[in-house]
Design a protein around this motif. Structure first.
Motif, PDB file in Angstrom:
ATOM      1  N   LEU A 232      14.883 -37.590 -28.746  1.00 45.95           N
ATOM      2  CA  LEU A 232      13.649 -36.817 -28.669  1.00 45.95           C
ATOM      3  C   LEU A 232      13.184 -36.589 -30.106  1.00 45.95           C
ATOM      4  O   LEU A 232      13.997 -36.265 -30.978  1.00 45.95           O
ATOM      5  CB  LEU A 232      13.915 -35.494 -27.959  1.00 45.95           C
ATOM      6  N   THR A 233      11.892 -36.756 -30.384  1.00 44.09           N
ATOM      7  CA  THR A 233      11.365 -36.552 -31.726  1.00 44.09           C
ATOM      8  C   THR A 233      10.372 -35.393 -31.718  1.00 44.09           C
ATOM      9  O   THR A 233       9.402 -35.414 -30.944  1.00 44.09           O
ATOM     10  CB  THR A 233      10.675 -37.818 -32.263  1.00 44.09           C
ATOM     11  N   VAL A 234      10.621 -34.404 -32.540  1.00 42.98           N
ATOM     12  CA  VAL A 234       9.705 -33.256 -32.669  1.00 42.98           C
ATOM     13  C   VAL A 234       8.582 -33.670 -33.611  1.00 42.98           C
ATOM     14  O   VAL A 234       8.810 -33.962 -34.780  1.00 42.98           O
ATOM     15  CB  VAL A 234      10.438 -32.019 -33.220  1.00 42.98           C
ATOM     16  N   THR A 235       7.361 -33.732 -33.076  1.00 39.28           N
ATOM     17  CA  THR A 235       6.213 -34.176 -33.878  1.00 39.28           C
ATOM     18  C   THR A 235       5.124 -33.115 -33.998  1.00 39.28           C
ATOM     19  O   THR A 235       4.125 -33.340 -34.673  1.00 39.28           O
ATOM     20  CB  THR A 235       5.580 -35.438 -33.271  1.00 39.28           C
ATOM     21  N   GLY A 236       5.300 -31.979 -33.340  1.00 39.28           N
ATOM     22  CA  GLY A 236       4.266 -30.957 -33.413  1.00 39.28           C
ATOM     23  C   GLY A 236       4.727 -29.638 -32.842  1.00 39.28           C
ATOM     24  O   GLY A 236       5.841 -29.504 -32.319  1.00 39.28           O
ATOM     25  N   THR A 237       3.857 -28.642 -32.943  1.00 38.95           N
ATOM     26  CA  THR A 237       4.096 -27.333 -32.341  1.00 38.95           C
ATOM     27  C   THR A 237       2.792 -26.902 -31.688  1.00 38.95           C
ATOM     28  O   THR A 237       1.778 -27.595 -31.780  1.00 38.95           O
ATOM     29  CB  THR A 237       4.556 -26.309 -33.394  1.00 38.95           C
ATOM     30  N   TYR A 238       2.807 -25.766 -31.005  1.00 37.17           N
ATOM     31  CA  TYR A 238       1.606 -25.319 -30.287  1.00 37.17           C
ATOM     32  C   TYR A 238       1.129 -23.996 -30.853  1.00 37.17           C
ATOM     33  O   TYR A 238       1.913 -23.061 -31.031  1.00 37.17           O
ATOM     34  CB  TYR A 238       1.902 -25.173 -28.792  1.00 37.17           C
ATOM     35  N   ASP A 239      -0.168 -23.941 -31.166  1.00 33.27           N
ATOM     36  CA  ASP A 239      -0.797 -22.721 -31.671  1.00 33.27           C
ATOM     37  C   ASP A 239      -1.415 -21.997 -30.480  1.00 33.27           C
ATOM     38  O   ASP A 239      -2.448 -22.431 -29.962  1.00 33.27           O
ATOM     39  CB  ASP A 239      -1.871 -23.074 -32.696  1.00 33.27           C
ATOM     40  N   PRO A 240      -0.810 -20.883 -30.015  1.00 35.61           N
ATOM     41  CA  PRO A 240      -1.314 -20.212 -28.815  1.00 35.61           C
ATOM     42  C   PRO A 240      -2.663 -19.528 -29.008  1.00 35.61           C
ATOM     43  O   PRO A 240      -3.400 -19.319 -28.046  1.00 35.61           O
ATOM     44  CB  PRO A 240      -0.214 -19.182 -28.501  1.00 35.61           C
ATOM     45  N   VAL A 241      -3.002 -19.170 -30.244  1.00 37.69           N
ATOM     46  CA  VAL A 241      -4.290 -18.513 -30.500  1.00 37.69           C
ATOM     47  C   VAL A 241      -5.414 -19.539 -30.476  1.00 37.69           C
ATOM     48  O   VAL A 241      -6.433 -19.367 -29.806  1.00 37.69           O
ATOM     49  CB  VAL A 241      -4.271 -17.768 -31.854  1.00 37.69           C
ATOM     50  N   ALA A 242      -5.231 -20.645 -31.211  1.00 35.54           N
ATOM     51  CA  ALA A 242      -6.237 -21.716 -31.222  1.00 35.54           C
ATOM     52  C   ALA A 242      -6.156 -22.573 -29.963  1.00 35.54           C
ATOM     53  O   ALA A 242      -7.052 -23.377 -29.686  1.00 35.54           O
ATOM     54  CB  ALA A 242      -6.049 -22.590 -32.458  1.00 35.54           C
ATOM     55  N   ARG A 243      -5.060 -22.410 -29.211  1.00 39.10           N
ATOM     56  CA  ARG A 243      -4.837 -23.157 -27.965  1.00 39.10           C
ATOM     57  C   ARG A 243      -4.895 -24.666 -28.189  1.00 39.10           C
ATOM     58  O   ARG A 243      -5.626 -25.393 -27.507  1.00 39.10           O
ATOM     59  CB  ARG A 243      -5.848 -22.743 -26.889  1.00 39.10           C
ATOM     60  N   LYS A 244      -4.129 -25.106 -29.165  1.00 40.29           N
ATOM     61  CA  LYS A 244      -4.090 -26.539 -29.417  1.00 40.29           C
ATOM     62  C   LYS A 244      -2.779 -26.922 -30.086  1.00 40.29           C
ATOM     63  O   LYS A 244      -2.078 -26.081 -30.653  1.00 40.29           O
ATOM     64  CB  LYS A 244      -5.271 -26.966 -30.289  1.00 40.29           C
ATOM     65  N   ARG A 245      -2.484 -28.204 -30.006  1.00 46.51           N
ATOM     66  CA  ARG A 245      -1.293 -28.760 -30.625  1.00 46.51           C
ATOM     67  C   ARG A 245      -1.556 -28.955 -32.112  1.00 46.51           C
ATOM     68  O   ARG A 245      -2.613 -29.433 -32.512  1.00 46.51           O
ATOM     69  CB  ARG A 245      -0.968 -30.110 -29.969  1.00 46.51           C
ATOM     70  N   THR A 246      -0.614 -28.549 -32.963  1.00 47.77           N
ATOM     71  CA  THR A 246      -0.796 -28.663 -34.403  1.00 47.77           C
ATOM     72  C   THR A 246       0.419 -29.335 -35.035  1.00 47.77           C
ATOM     73  O   THR A 246       1.402 -29.640 -34.351  1.00 47.77           O
ATOM     74  CB  THR A 246      -1.002 -27.281 -35.055  1.00 47.77           C
ATOM     75  N   ALA A 247       0.347 -29.529 -36.342  1.00 45.85           N
ATOM     76  CA  ALA A 247       1.465 -30.130 -37.066  1.00 45.85           C
ATOM     77  C   ALA A 247       2.678 -29.208 -36.990  1.00 45.85           C
ATOM     78  O   ALA A 247       2.544 -27.998 -36.782  1.00 45.85           O
ATOM     79  CB  ALA A 247       1.071 -30.357 -38.522  1.00 45.85           C
ATOM     80  N   PRO A 248       3.879 -29.753 -37.152  1.00 42.11           N
ATOM     81  CA  PRO A 248       5.092 -28.917 -37.106  1.00 42.11           C
ATOM     82  C   PRO A 248       5.077 -27.832 -38.175  1.00 42.11           C
ATOM     83  O   PRO A 248       4.265 -27.864 -39.107  1.00 42.11           O
ATOM     84  CB  PRO A 248       6.217 -29.923 -37.361  1.00 42.11           C
ATOM     85  N   LYS A 249       5.987 -26.886 -38.038  1.00 40.94           N
ATOM     86  CA  LYS A 249       6.063 -25.761 -38.963  1.00 40.94           C
ATOM     87  C   LYS A 249       6.235 -26.227 -40.407  1.00 40.94           C
ATOM     88  O   LYS A 249       5.671 -25.649 -41.330  1.00 40.94           O
ATOM     89  CB  LYS A 249       7.248 -24.860 -38.559  1.00 40.94           C
ATOM     90  N   SER A 250       7.013 -27.260 -40.622  1.00 40.37           N
ATOM     91  CA  SER A 250       7.238 -27.809 -41.961  1.00 40.37           C
ATOM     92  C   SER A 250       7.612 -29.282 -41.817  1.00 40.37           C
ATOM     93  O   SER A 250       7.801 -29.782 -40.708  1.00 40.37           O
ATOM     94  CB  SER A 250       8.356 -27.051 -42.679  1.00 40.37           C
ATOM     95  N   GLU A 251       7.709 -29.973 -42.953  1.00 42.46           N
ATOM     96  CA  GLU A 251       8.085 -31.383 -42.924  1.00 42.46           C
ATOM     97  C   GLU A 251       9.462 -31.584 -42.305  1.00 42.46           C
ATOM     98  O   GLU A 251       9.710 -32.539 -41.570  1.00 42.46           O
ATOM     99  CB  GLU A 251       8.062 -31.969 -44.336  1.00 42.46           C
ATOM    100  N   SER A 252      10.374 -30.659 -42.616  1.00 40.46           N
ATOM    101  CA  SER A 252      11.740 -30.770 -42.087  1.00 40.46           C
ATOM    102  C   SER A 252      11.787 -30.508 -40.581  1.00 40.46           C
ATOM    103  O   SER A 252      12.755 -30.876 -39.912  1.00 40.46           O
ATOM    104  CB  SER A 252      12.673 -29.798 -42.817  1.00 40.46           C
ATOM    105  N   SER A 253      10.725 -29.868 -40.058  1.00 35.17           N
ATOM    106  CA  SER A 253      10.678 -29.631 -38.613  1.00 35.17           C
ATOM    107  C   SER A 253      10.452 -30.921 -37.844  1.00 35.17           C
ATOM    108  O   SER A 253      10.758 -31.001 -36.652  1.00 35.17           O
ATOM    109  CB  SER A 253       9.570 -28.626 -38.285  1.00 35.17           C
ATOM    110  N   LYS A 254       9.885 -31.939 -38.532  1.00 31.68           N
ATOM    111  CA  LYS A 254       9.744 -33.256 -37.907  1.00 31.68           C
ATOM    112  C   LYS A 254      11.125 -33.907 -37.896  1.00 31.68           C
ATOM    113  O   LYS A 254      11.657 -34.258 -38.945  1.00 31.68           O
ATOM    114  CB  LYS A 254       8.772 -34.123 -38.705  1.00 31.68           C
ATOM    115  N   ARG A 255      11.711 -34.051 -36.735  1.00 31.51           N
ATOM    116  CA  ARG A 255      13.088 -34.535 -36.678  1.00 31.51           C
ATOM    117  C   ARG A 255      13.345 -35.257 -35.362  1.00 31.51           C
ATOM    118  O   ARG A 255      12.696 -34.965 -34.351  1.00 31.51           O
ATOM    119  CB  ARG A 255      14.063 -33.371 -36.833  1.00 31.51           C
ATOM    120  N   THR A 256      14.278 -36.173 -35.393  1.00 35.92           N
ATOM    121  CA  THR A 256      14.694 -36.880 -34.187  1.00 35.92           C
ATOM    122  C   THR A 256      16.061 -36.368 -33.771  1.00 35.92           C
ATOM    123  O   THR A 256      16.982 -36.290 -34.585  1.00 35.92           O
ATOM    124  CB  THR A 256      14.747 -38.405 -34.427  1.00 35.92           C
ATOM    125  N   ILE A 257      16.177 -36.015 -32.510  1.00 34.07           N
ATOM    126  CA  ILE A 257      17.380 -35.375 -31.987  1.00 34.07           C
ATOM    127  C   ILE A 257      18.044 -36.286 -30.958  1.00 34.07           C
ATOM    128  O   ILE A 257      17.378 -36.867 -30.089  1.00 34.07           O
ATOM    129  CB  ILE A 257      17.013 -34.023 -31.319  1.00 34.07           C
TER     130      ILE A 257
END
Length: 375
Positions: A232-257
């Motif tokens: 599984l590869t983490v490529t983004g996170t969700y902004d509940p206020v803007a109600r949209k998918r955004t970039a991960p919290k940081s570069e290191s948050s992009k990771r393959t598990i």
């Protein structure tokens, strides 16, 4: 061809800001040290923003709004925040949080003070007032941090000779002790959720087995998974206020598990059931509402609360499932470095700070090793 007359200083212009869902008007204050200075106002309707623009132009004509060192701290904060939004250096959610801090926690006294007249005493009074109002130490720290960054930018531009906020003492934040689930409690949770839908079982499994953040779970898409390869590869996170998918919290948050066998199986079952019920949605999200839209954070937390109540477990946050994942792995002997990479921390130091305790089992093990070594 007819010549188009450029707007002069203070004339302003109105436009729609889609990212903020409102109208905006900016006024050109001219240049200072070769840099263009602008003042921006916002409103929900065009009529309201035009009224604000008229007031702004009146203040400019009267000389109460200036750029450079003679402007008020509040004016500079507004300019600084607008520049952060325009250059897009920070995530939208981060800039929005900065604006909330300025609006609600930076004192009115500071905002009314000229940049050149701001002192360390002003900042100390602000933190004292926040403390007296029983605001959390984290809120106090954020107010000082945002102000320090804004005044730091003013210092770099030569508006002030030094950053007086840096002369004040930092706020000591009380670190809340994480209350993770024990392995037995974690098994109890998963066994209980197994009686629920396949979606909830897959979601809780990823949170407990792999420590995914709530936003990462909500933003997870099927294209980010390779169930045949078991990854599984983490490529983004969700902004509940803007109600949209955004970039991960940081570069290191992009990771393959690498997924556990249980996680693979539960995701496969969930995918089949989602397809049968037609809830995959246009975005191809793994976890969705009945309408196929992104799963609401409130829904997740409500379900988690119901689970805690049903099992009579301690009242902890859904985010503490991530802490439980890390703690269970560390207690089982996994290295701090591998846990840090799994969680997507930007450095191993963060992992050590958050989970740097020594469990009773580890203490006993160290004692046994030393006793044998010196026997």
């Amino acid at each position: 061809m007819e010549n188009v007359k450029r707007r002069g200083h203070g004339e302003g212009g109105v436009y729609w800001r889609a990212d903020r869902n409102c109208y905006a008007a900016n006024v050109d204050l001219g240049k200072l040290d070769g840099k263009r200075q602008r003042k921006v106002v916002y409103a929900k309707t065009k009529r309201e923003v035009l009224a604000k623009l008229a007031d702004l132009q009146k203040e400019i004509r009267s000389g109460t709004i200036t750029s450079g060192p003679d402007q008020m701290v509040g004016e500079w904060l507004a300019t600084w925040l607008t520049s952060l939004e325009d250059i897009g250096k920070l995530k939208e959610s981060t800039t929005r949080n900065y604006r909330n801090v300025v609006d609600f926690y930076v004192s009115a006294e500071i905002k009314r003070t000229k940049l050149v007249n701001l002192t360390a005493e002003h900042v100390d009074r602000m933190t004292s007032e926040l403390r007296a109002a029983e605001k959390s130490t984290n809120t106090q720290r954020l107010a000082r941090t945002v102000l320090r960054r804004a005044i730091g930018q003013a210092e770099r531009r030569g508006y002030v000779s030094r950053n007086v906020v840096s002369l004040t003492d930092g706020v000591a934040v009380k670190v809340k002790e994480n209350v993770p689930l024990t392995p037995e409690q974690a098994k109890q949770v998963l066994a209980h959720i197994a009686n629920d839908s396949s979606q909830w079982l897959a979601l809780y499994t990823l949170a407990l087995h792999h420590g995914l953040r709530e936003g990462e779970l909500v933003a997870l898409r099927w294209v980010d998974t390779d169930l045949d390869a078991g990854t599984l590869t983490v490529t983004g996170t969700y902004d509940p206020v803007a109600r949209k998918r955004t970039a991960p919290k940081s570069e290191s948050s992009k990771r393959t598990i690498t997924l556990t066998p249980e996680a693979i199986e539960r995701l496969q079952v969930h995918q089949m059931e989602q397809d049968l019920r037609g809830r995959q949605g246009s975005d191809g999200l793994v976890f969705t509402s009945r309408q196929g839209t992104a799963l609401c954070a409130t829904t997740i937390r409500r379900h988690w609360q119901q689970t805690l109540d049903a099992l009579e477990l301690p009242q902890i946050r859904f985010h503490d499932l991530r802490h439980s994942c890390a703690t269970i792995l560390l207690d089982a002997g996994e290295s701090l470095e591998r846990v840090s990479k799994l969680l997507g921390h930007s450095s191993i130091r963060i992992t050590a700070d958050v989970y740097g305790y020594v469990s009773p089992e580890a203490t006993k093990s160290s004692a046994d090793i030393m006793s044998k070594a010196l026997r």
